[in-house]
Design an enzyme around this catalytic site. Sequence first.
Site, mmCIF file in Angstrom:
data_model
loop_
_atom_site.group_PDB
_atom_site.id
_atom_site.type_symbol
_atom_site.label_atom_id
_atom_site.label_comp_id
_atom_site.label_asym_id
_atom_site.label_seq_id
_atom_site.Cartn_x
_atom_site.Cartn_y
_atom_site.Cartn_z
ATOM 1 N N SER A 124 -5.304 3.487 1.861
ATOM 2 C CA SER A 124 -4.928 2.097 2.098
ATOM 3 C C SER A 124 -6.056 1.183 1.641
ATOM 4 C CB SER A 124 -4.563 1.899 3.570
ATOM 5 O OG SER A 124 -3.843 0.694 3.752
ATOM 6 N N ASP A 242 7.310 2.637 1.521
ATOM 7 C CA ASP A 242 6.294 1.844 2.222
ATOM 8 C C ASP A 242 6.857 0.490 2.629
ATOM 9 O OD1 ASP A 242 3.965 0.619 3.141
ATOM 10 O OD2 ASP A 242 2.725 1.491 1.572
ATOM 11 N N HIS A 295 4.159 4.357 4.666
ATOM 12 C CA HIS A 295 2.729 4.173 4.449
ATOM 13 C C HIS A 295 1.913 5.220 5.201
ATOM 14 C CE1 HIS A 295 -0.668 1.807 3.126
ATOM 15 N NE2 HIS A 295 -1.146 1.720 4.344
#
Length: 327
Positions: A124, A242, A295
């Site tokens: 991330s 995501d 995610h």
Amino acid sequence: MSLLQKLPVFLSLTFLLRPILATPAPIHRTSGSDDVDDTPLPVVIWHGLGDTFSADGIQSVGALVEKINPGTFVYFVRLDESPSNDRTATFYGNVTEQIAKVCDDLASHPILSTAPAIDAVGFSQGGQFLRGYVERCNFPPVRNLVTFGSQHNGIVDYKACSAADWLCKGAMALLHGNTWSSWVQSRLVPAQYFRDPKDLDSYLEHSNFLADINNERKQKNETYAKNIANLENFVMYLFENDTTVIPKETGWFEEVNGTEITPLRARPIYHEDWIGLRALDRKGGLKFTTTPGEHMQLSDEVLEGAFAQYFGPLRSTPKENQGSDEL
């Protein structure tokens, strides 16, 4: 670990030398011989928003790295030795200062600083921060950079907070309310990679981090492009489902403006080569890959495949593509 969920100043003399150290010589492979060192290159891991270097999920990633390439030295980036403070620093802090600290930490580390190169994996926001490391200092130099669900082209929103996570909720409230104030841009981490294509003027004027490392302002930093172009591989994983990172296509540097999506290779950042992506692509080192799930929903299989393909001894070459160049 079957599933990895939600991986979400004073500067030393090294900082003063950074203009010299920021352009290391290209990494040279040693030709095969009996004297070749089979020791895997060290691997640096930078975790994401709301996570910490000591969390079980991140530690298990390090264990997978060592499992695939036994003997790998794994370094977990931390902004504070206290796990609680390290987590807080994923929400609050000046990203420019944070990256400068990591540059100092790696350059002064007794193992990392003596390695011929390192490999790096960012989860991330840790992905674009590692890219910032490559562009701004890159000593020790990164050979292969792998990012999962990162926000390379910024975000217009971030739905990352659980119902009881008040630290996260407070950060998101600031993000949505005062994005371009100097106070927020110097203290709120997600605001420093906020980028709204409908308000690029405010972004270019006030962004503390992303506009700089993406070389989007009129004055370009040539070192940034040289350092990215000197990577052997820059591998960008995009999560197919995501809904946390908005837009998800930011993981591939795509521009999303409403319903219009502009691929990286059709953008000025690529064809004018602001940060070296075109040069890297032309030598086959820019990889676009998808992985199923939301995610940071990562299986051991996906992680092990990436680590087997891109990490290992300096003399090794990436094995036959186990992912896919999606573009």
